[in-house]
Each structure stands twice: as structure tokens, then as C-alpha cells.
Write a protein that holds these residues in place. Structure first.
Motif, PDB file in Angstrom:
ATOM      1  N   GLY A  79      45.263   2.501  44.505  1.00 27.48           N
ATOM      2  CA  GLY A  79      45.319   2.011  43.150  1.00 27.48           C
ATOM      3  C   GLY A  79      44.005   2.098  42.393  1.00 27.48           C
ATOM      4  N   PHE A  80      43.964   1.450  41.235  1.00 30.16           N
ATOM      5  CA  PHE A  80      42.816   1.434  40.347  1.00 30.16           C
ATOM      6  C   PHE A  80      41.621   0.784  41.036  1.00 30.16           C
ATOM      7  CE2 PHE A  80      40.465  -0.785  36.884  1.00 30.16           C
ATOM      8  CZ  PHE A  80      40.094   0.329  36.127  1.00 30.16           C
ATOM      9  N   TYR A 119      43.080  11.253  33.543  1.00 36.05           N
ATOM     10  CA  TYR A 119      43.422  10.652  34.828  1.00 36.05           C
ATOM     11  C   TYR A 119      44.439   9.527  34.665  1.00 36.05           C
ATOM     12  CZ  TYR A 119      39.594  13.430  36.678  1.00 36.05           C
ATOM     13  OH  TYR A 119      38.785  14.491  37.035  1.00 36.05           O
ATOM     14  N   GLY A 120      45.311   9.677  33.674  1.00 40.70           N
ATOM     15  CA  GLY A 120      46.376   8.719  33.451  1.00 40.70           C
ATOM     16  C   GLY A 120      47.551   8.945  34.380  1.00 40.70           C
ATOM     17  N   GLY A 233      27.806   1.938  37.812  1.00 41.95           N
ATOM     18  CA  GLY A 233      27.837   3.353  37.455  1.00 41.95           C
ATOM     19  C   GLY A 233      29.240   3.874  37.180  1.00 41.95           C
ATOM     20  N   GLN A 234      30.248   3.251  37.803  1.00 42.24           N
ATOM     21  CA  GLN A 234      31.639   3.681  37.623  1.00 42.24           C
ATOM     22  C   GLN A 234      32.287   3.089  36.377  1.00 42.24           C
ATOM     23  OE1 GLN A 234      33.173   5.965  39.836  1.00 42.24           O
ATOM     24  NE2 GLN A 234      31.026   6.044  40.455  1.00 42.24           N
ATOM     25  N   ALA A 235      31.623   2.136  35.734  1.00 45.76           N
ATOM     26  CA  ALA A 235      32.242   1.373  34.651  1.00 45.76           C
ATOM     27  C   ALA A 235      32.828   2.239  33.532  1.00 45.76           C
ATOM     28  CB  ALA A 235      31.244   0.371  34.081  1.00 45.76           C
ATOM     29  N   PRO A 236      32.108   3.253  33.010  1.00 44.56           N
ATOM     30  CA  PRO A 236      32.694   4.061  31.922  1.00 44.56           C
ATOM     31  C   PRO A 236      33.979   4.772  32.347  1.00 44.56           C
ATOM     32  CG  PRO A 236      30.320   4.388  32.043  1.00 44.56           C
ATOM     33  CD  PRO A 236      30.706   3.635  33.270  1.00 44.56           C
ATOM     34  N   PHE A 237      33.985   5.313  33.563  1.00 46.13           N
ATOM     35  CA  PHE A 237      35.187   5.998  34.041  1.00 46.13           C
ATOM     36  C   PHE A 237      36.334   5.015  34.226  1.00 46.13           C
ATOM     37  CE2 PHE A 237      37.830   7.383  37.680  1.00 46.13           C
ATOM     38  CZ  PHE A 237      38.375   8.530  37.129  1.00 46.13           C
ATOM     39  N   GLU A 238      36.055   3.862  34.828  1.00 43.57           N
ATOM     40  CA  GLU A 238      37.094   2.856  35.017  1.00 43.57           C
ATOM     41  C   GLU A 238      37.713   2.444  33.688  1.00 43.57           C
ATOM     42  OE1 GLU A 238      35.621  -0.467  37.208  1.00 43.57           O
ATOM     43  OE2 GLU A 238      35.124   0.699  38.991  1.00 43.57           O
ATOM     44  N   GLN A 239      36.870   2.235  32.666  1.00 42.58           N
ATOM     45  CA  GLN A 239      37.391   1.828  31.363  1.00 42.58           C
ATOM     46  C   GLN A 239      38.253   2.918  30.752  1.00 42.58           C
ATOM     47  OE1 GLN A 239      36.703  -1.454  29.921  1.00 42.58           O
ATOM     48  NE2 GLN A 239      38.606  -0.689  29.007  1.00 42.58           N
ATOM     49  N   GLN A 240      37.830   4.162  30.921  1.00 45.21           N
ATOM     50  CA  GLN A 240      38.602   5.296  30.403  1.00 45.21           C
ATOM     51  C   GLN A 240      39.992   5.326  31.022  1.00 45.21           C
ATOM     52  OE1 GLN A 240      36.852   9.137  31.408  1.00 45.21           O
ATOM     53  NE2 GLN A 240      38.895  10.034  31.519  1.00 45.21           N
ATOM     54  N   LEU A 242      41.559   2.802  32.608  1.00 47.52           N
ATOM     55  CA  LEU A 242      42.304   1.584  32.304  1.00 47.52           C
ATOM     56  C   LEU A 242      42.877   1.619  30.892  1.00 47.52           C
ATOM     57  CD1 LEU A 242      43.106  -1.059  33.622  1.00 47.52           C
ATOM     58  CD2 LEU A 242      41.076  -2.115  32.654  1.00 47.52           C
ATOM     59  N   ASP A 243      42.130   2.166  29.953  1.00 48.05           N
ATOM     60  CA  ASP A 243      42.663   2.317  28.596  1.00 48.05           C
ATOM     61  C   ASP A 243      43.895   3.213  28.591  1.00 48.05           C
ATOM     62  OD1 ASP A 243      40.687   0.712  27.544  1.00 48.05           O
ATOM     63  OD2 ASP A 243      39.415   2.372  26.885  1.00 48.05           O
ATOM     64  N   ARG A 244      43.873   4.217  29.459  1.00 48.93           N
ATOM     65  CA  ARG A 244      44.981   5.172  29.511  1.00 48.93           C
ATOM     66  C   ARG A 244      46.224   4.560  30.154  1.00 48.93           C
ATOM     67  NH1 ARG A 244      46.523   9.477  26.625  1.00 48.93           N
ATOM     68  NH2 ARG A 244      47.681  10.983  27.867  1.00 48.93           N
ATOM     69  N   ILE A 245      46.054   3.878  31.293  1.00 48.36           N
ATOM     70  CA  ILE A 245      47.216   3.364  32.028  1.00 48.36           C
ATOM     71  C   ILE A 245      47.625   1.963  31.579  1.00 48.36           C
ATOM     72  CG2 ILE A 245      46.628   4.765  34.040  1.00 48.36           C
ATOM     73  CD1 ILE A 245      45.700   2.165  35.430  1.00 48.36           C
ATOM     74  N   GLY A 246      46.738   1.272  30.843  1.00 44.28           N
ATOM     75  CA  GLY A 246      47.040  -0.097  30.480  1.00 44.28           C
ATOM     76  C   GLY A 246      47.267  -0.357  29.010  1.00 44.28           C
ATOM     77  N   ARG A 247      46.850   0.595  28.140  1.00 43.28           N
ATOM     78  CA  ARG A 247      46.929   0.335  26.706  1.00 43.28           C
ATOM     79  C   ARG A 247      47.538   1.488  25.909  1.00 43.28           C
ATOM     80  NH1 ARG A 247      41.423  -0.481  24.551  1.00 43.28           N
ATOM     81  NH2 ARG A 247      42.441  -1.514  22.799  1.00 43.28           N
ATOM     82  N   SER A 248      47.701   2.648  26.510  1.00 47.47           N
ATOM     83  CA  SER A 248      48.191   3.804  25.752  1.00 47.47           C
ATOM     84  C   SER A 248      49.719   3.840  25.741  1.00 47.47           C
ATOM     85  CB  SER A 248      47.652   5.102  26.364  1.00 47.47           C
ATOM     86  OG  SER A 248      48.383   5.455  27.521  1.00 47.47           O
ATOM     87  N   GLU A 249      50.260   4.870  25.116  1.00 51.79           N
ATOM     88  CA  GLU A 249      51.702   5.017  25.007  1.00 51.79           C
ATOM     89  C   GLU A 249      52.367   5.286  26.355  1.00 51.79           C
ATOM     90  OE1 GLU A 249      49.740   8.902  24.923  1.00 51.79           O
ATOM     91  OE2 GLU A 249      49.445   7.047  23.786  1.00 51.79           O
ATOM     92  N   GLU A 250      51.598   5.637  27.373  1.00 49.94           N
ATOM     93  CA  GLU A 250      52.215   5.937  28.674  1.00 49.94           C
ATOM     94  C   GLU A 250      52.123   4.768  29.661  1.00 49.94           C
ATOM     95  OE1 GLU A 250      49.305   8.166  31.697  1.00 49.94           O
ATOM     96  OE2 GLU A 250      49.761   9.415  29.966  1.00 49.94           O
TER      97      GLU A 250
END
Length: 325
Positions: A79-80, A119-120, A233-240, A242-250
Motif C-alpha cells: 500500500g501507500f 502513479y495513480g 525526502g519522500q514527502a513530495p512524491f507521497e503527496q503527489q 495521495l492527491d491522485r488516489i485520494g482527491r482526484s476523479e479516480e
């Protein structure tokens, strides 16, 4: 100079050189102790490290052969913020009975990450299907297991590629509109509830995903310092992601896709899950009436680590019997 004195001096010099070498290695790679620990665990379980390039990504995965050549292939998808090592407790219990294949998803762990790539849920499901094509063997049906974000990816893959997936298991899976909780509210607000920046936030992260502190992985200093620095160091990628799988249309695409899953299936949740609320299991079950439903008490989001014996028993039941639709 007496021989005994010379030997002591030589040993002391060798020890000093070894300490210096270790210090340089840790300076260059602070996560080295963590990786060594994981490597030892994998070796103890009987896993072998493998690499394969599928399209534009290099996949890192662990594999263990079964005692019987035609045994089912169990593929486990993390998982995430997770990695293939999350599955080690379950792998230890399933080892020998089935062929095990445990990958790091592209972008995560030791697998390749490409700047700007998607990576969604949907993109990763497409990559996973091609990975399954690369590792499958004739006569060995694939049992596809997914945890959390990996469960959402697995749901889409199983729905879109029934020719590849004989059985499917979703554990604490993302991808449906579960009952409101703190984690979900923070995601919708654009935050990362899993973010780690110091010792306090590392402990908060562990307390969020584990219900029982007694089974939380021990991360003593200086390993904790390395883990914190790595997560920063992973924070920007994680946010990218999470925005895709948690807030986007998918974000609810996995739950929608699950209606097309016809294979024998398993749904497994812990009642104390503070990430993907237990109510999510009923939403998936409504789309997959053939699924065996397992609810566990006394564990949180990391069911595969907190209750590996129960998870292993449920997976074995899925493989041996299945549940016809």
C-alpha cells in the motif's frame, strides 16, 4: 616487540579500520541498517531478490518457489508508503505451499521511479497487469492480493484482466467512500496524514496504522533518524500520489471496477482500522457478492503484520476452496 603485543595492536588497528569503514558506509547510506535487516528477514523466509524491466519501469521483487511446480502463484501488492517487506510476516506463513511473488510497485521501494509519471490507481493497475504477464507460468494460477492502496490497484487489475487473475484478495483496501474519519478528512483537505518530519510524527504514523503498539516495528536510534530523513525526502512524491488516489476523479475507481470482478474473492478488514474504515468492506461486498468476508478484532490498518496467522488462514481458504459467485 613481543608477538602478543603485535597481535593486539593488529587487532586494534583492524577494528579501527572496520569502524571507519562502517561510519563511511552509514554516512553515504543512512538507511543501510534498515535494508540489511530486511535482507536478513527475506533470507530467513527463503525469498530471493529479483529484478525485471517491464515497459519503462524496472521492478524489484522477492520470490520463493513452491514445493510443487504447479502450485498457485500468490502475488502480494503493498500500500501507500509501503513496500514489499510489509508482506514478510504473511510470506513466512505461506512459504513452501505456494509460489510467492512480492513486488515493490513502480515508484516505491527499490523499484524505479520516473519523474512526472502517473502513479495513480489506473496507471499502476496497467503496469501491474503487464508485470503479471511477465512473471506468470503455465499451470500456476495467479492469486492477486492487495493491501490498502495496493488493494485498489488489485481491484482494477482483477476486473480488467480476468485472464490473468484466478483469485483476488483485498485487505483494508482503498478506493471506496467509507465512513468519515480523521484520516479521510485530512486527505480531502490536501494533507498527508502519514507525513513524517520528526520522532513525534513517526510515532503518530505508527499509531495511525497499527492498533496494537506491541506489534509495531521497533525503529531504534540511529535507524529512526535515517527513516525520518528518508520520509522527509519522500514527502513530495507521497503527496503527489495521495492527491491522485485520494482527491482526484479516480479516487473511487477501484470500487466501481470491483463490480466486474467475477473471480473467487476475499475481503478482509480489521475493525479498528483508522485509515480505511471498516465500513469500506461492506461497500466492496455490495459489488462483489461472491467474496468471502473476514472481519478481525484487535488490529488496525496493518492486518497483514498485526494478524498474519488469521490472514494466512483466510488466503489459504480462498485458494483451496474459493467462493463461487
Amino acid at each position: 616487540m613481543p608477538p602478543r603485543f603485535i597481535r593486539k595492536k593488529t587487532v586494534a588497528l583492524g577494528a579501527a579500520v572496520l569502524v571507519c569503514v562502517l561510519a563511511i558506509m552509514l554516512w553515504r547510506d543512512p538507511m543501510l541498517p534498515v535494508r540489511v535487516s530486511f535482507a536478513v528477514q527475506g533470507w530467513w523466509i527463503g525469498l530471493s531478490e529479483k529484478r525485471v524491466t517491464v515497459d519503462d519501469h524496472r521492478w524489484a521483487y522477492d520470490e520463493r518457489e513452491a514445493k510443487q511446480a504447479n502450485a498457485a502463484t500468490v502475488v502480494m501488492v503493498h500500500g501507500f508508503t509501503g513496500s514489499k517487506e510489509n508482506w514478510y510476516p504473511l510470506a513466512e506463513r505461506l512459504g513452501g505451499h505456494f509460489r510467492l511473488v512480492i513486488p515493490d510497485l513502480p515508484g516505491w521501494g527499490e523499484s524505479q521511479r520516473i519523474a512526472g509519471a502517473d502513479y495513480g490507481f489506473d496507471a499502476q493497475a496497467g503496469r501491474l497487469a503487464k508485470f503479471l504477464q511477465a512473471i506468470r507460468r503455465d499451470g500456476s494460477p495467479i492469486v492477486l492480493l492487495g493491501h490498502s492502496m495496493g488493494g485498489g490497484i488489485v481491484a482494477i487489475t482483477a476486473a480488467d484482466h480476468p485472464e490473468l487473475v484466478a483469485r483476488v484478495g483485498l485487505m483494508d483496501a482503498a478506493g471506496v467512500r467509507f465512513r468519515d474519519n480523521v484520516f479521510g478528512a485530512e486527505v480531502l483537505a490536501g494533507k498527508n496524514p502519514f507525513a513524517v518530519s520528526d520522532a513525534a510524527s513517526l510515532q503518530r504514523y505508527l499509531d495511525t496504522v497499527f492498533h496494537d503498539r506491541a506489534v509495531q516495528p521497533a525503529i531504534p536510534w540511529p535507524a529512526s533518524r535515517a527513516v525520518i530523513a528518508w520520509r522527509i525526502g519522500q514527502a513530495p512524491f507521497e503527496q503527489q500520489v495521495l492527491d491522485r488516489i485520494g482527491r482526484s476523479e479516480e479516487r473511487f475507481l477501484p470500487g466501481q471496477a470491483a463490480a466486474a470482478i467475477r473471480q473467487p474473492a476475499l475481503l478482509l478488514w480489521c475493525r479498528q482500522d483508522r485509515v480505511i474504515d471498516h465500513s469500506a468492506m461492506a461497500l466492496y461486498a455490495a459489488q462483489m457478492p461472491q467474496a468471502l468476508q473476514v472481519s478481525l478484532d484487535g488490529c488496525g490498518h496493518m492486518s497483514i503484520i498485526e494478524r498474519p496467522d488469521d490472514v494466512a488462514a483466510a488466503v489459504a481458504l480462498l485458494i483451496k476452496r474459493g467462493v463461487p459467485r
